[in-house]
Enzyme design. Sequence first.
Site, mmCIF file in Angstrom:
data_model
loop_
_atom_site.group_PDB
_atom_site.id
_atom_site.type_symbol
_atom_site.label_atom_id
_atom_site.label_comp_id
_atom_site.label_asym_id
_atom_site.label_seq_id
_atom_site.Cartn_x
_atom_site.Cartn_y
_atom_site.Cartn_z
ATOM 1 N N ASN A 1 0.864 -1.178 0.000
ATOM 2 C CA ASN A 1 0.000 0.000 0.000
ATOM 3 C C ASN A 1 0.903 1.231 0.000
ATOM 4 O O ASN A 1 1.537 1.534 1.010
ATOM 5 C CB ASN A 1 -0.894 -0.041 1.254
ATOM 6 N N TRP A 2 0.948 1.897 -1.136
ATOM 7 C CA TRP A 2 1.864 3.046 -1.258
ATOM 8 C C TRP A 2 1.335 4.302 -0.565
ATOM 9 O O TRP A 2 2.043 5.302 -0.488
ATOM 10 C CB TRP A 2 2.134 3.338 -2.746
ATOM 11 N N LYS A 3 0.098 4.264 -0.130
ATOM 12 C CA LYS A 3 -0.503 5.424 0.552
ATOM 13 C C LYS A 3 -0.279 6.686 -0.307
ATOM 14 O O LYS A 3 -0.338 6.598 -1.524
ATOM 15 C CB LYS A 3 0.062 5.558 1.975
ATOM 16 N N HIS B 1 -9.332 1.317 5.607
ATOM 17 C CA HIS B 1 -8.005 1.453 6.205
ATOM 18 C C HIS B 1 -8.109 2.357 7.437
ATOM 19 O O HIS B 1 -8.931 3.273 7.472
ATOM 20 C CB HIS B 1 -7.013 2.021 5.182
ATOM 21 N N GLU C 1 -4.984 -5.159 10.706
ATOM 22 C CA GLU C 1 -3.917 -4.176 10.888
ATOM 23 C C GLU C 1 -4.090 -3.492 12.248
ATOM 24 O O GLU C 1 -4.831 -2.496 12.354
ATOM 25 C CB GLU C 1 -3.969 -3.115 9.784
ATOM 26 N N SER D 1 3.952 -2.694 10.166
ATOM 27 C CA SER D 1 5.418 -2.819 10.291
ATOM 28 C C SER D 1 5.937 -4.166 9.777
ATOM 29 O O SER D 1 6.843 -4.759 10.372
ATOM 30 C CB SER D 1 5.861 -2.570 11.738
ATOM 31 N N GLY E 1 3.245 1.736 10.921
ATOM 32 C CA GLY E 1 4.234 2.807 10.789
ATOM 33 C C GLY E 1 5.027 3.081 12.047
ATOM 34 O O GLY E 1 5.704 4.092 12.151
ATOM 35 N N GLY F 1 3.008 -1.233 4.235
ATOM 36 C CA GLY F 1 3.076 0.200 3.958
ATOM 37 C C GLY F 1 4.502 0.603 3.628
ATOM 38 O O GLY F 1 4.994 0.409 2.510
ATOM 39 N N GLY F 2 5.206 1.138 4.622
ATOM 40 C CA GLY F 2 6.538 1.719 4.437
ATOM 41 C C GLY F 2 7.502 0.844 3.651
ATOM 42 O O GLY F 2 8.194 1.338 2.744
ATOM 43 N N GLU G 1 -6.381 4.754 8.351
ATOM 44 C CA GLU G 1 -6.123 6.188 8.138
ATOM 45 C C GLU G 1 -7.406 6.938 7.751
ATOM 46 O O GLU G 1 -7.751 7.916 8.416
ATOM 47 C CB GLU G 1 -4.950 6.360 7.166
HETATM 48 P P1 13P Z 1 3.424 0.007 7.667
HETATM 49 O O1 13P Z 1 3.852 -1.262 6.974
HETATM 50 O O2 13P Z 1 4.176 1.207 7.243
HETATM 51 O O3 13P Z 1 3.369 -0.193 9.158
HETATM 52 O O4 13P Z 1 1.904 0.285 7.209
HETATM 53 C C1 13P Z 1 0.963 -0.727 7.264
HETATM 54 C C2 13P Z 1 -0.256 -0.301 6.551
HETATM 55 O O5 13P Z 1 -0.947 0.611 6.967
HETATM 56 C C3 13P Z 1 -0.581 -0.987 5.289
HETATM 57 O O6 13P Z 1 -1.850 -0.659 4.849
#
Ligand code: 13P
Length: 243
Positions: free
Chosen positions: A9-11, A96, A165, A204, A171, A225-226, A98
Amino acid sequence: MRKPVIAGNWKMHMTCAQAREWMATFLPLIAATPNDRELVVAPPFTAISTMADLVKGSTLELSSQNVHWEGHGAYTAEIAPGMLLEHDVVYAIVGHSEPRKYFSESDEQINHRARSAQSNGLIPIVCVGETDEQRTRGEAERVIRRQVEQGLEGLDPAKLIVAYEPIWAIGTGKTCESTEANRICGLIRSWVGSPDLIIQYGGSVKPGNIDELMSMSDIDGVLVGGASLEAESFARIANYQAG
Ligand code: 13P
């Protein structure tokens, strides 16, 4: 048999130019990846068209980071299923943490989005997970169960992914213990009552913990994510070796 789904997920990251660079590094690194797993990237909307061209001929599939429940209309900043299907998008992330946190998305809205995705032929990736406070108060299971029951109402579990999640692990570098993540994924499977439901873990996920996570019996993939922003690290995650 549940085919694991490894999704990045590149956000709100990656211009089209950066996406091209990423793909030039990534594709050779997955040339020998076994096809016992599905590989997916969720770019921002502006890079979807570029990515749709770049993934042609590869095993990489595309996801959106959201989808609206209407086919078109006066919904500024939203995206309709048909707009995604036009670019061969296969999956749609909904719920999600966020947008739940920053835009107060409710389980009801998330359910509308997921239903719309499914009825239009997209596979929703429905995210659920508890906050740090909820876990500390012993409410994690109750919160996740409510998100699952309300978010998945009326959906076909055969055309669906649930991503567990835990918000405190997103993150932060604090991964949920693999045994605990596995326990919650098992609970989600029992609540939904479908042995074939694909359940991902997210929070993470890194090259250093992917092999252990993917060795767990109830974890059928990851939402990253990251670590998906670096082509090399996401390729290592895609090339996991479960014990
Ligand atoms: P991280 O891998 O950066 O913790 O993010 C997870 C995430 O929100 C994937 O949707």
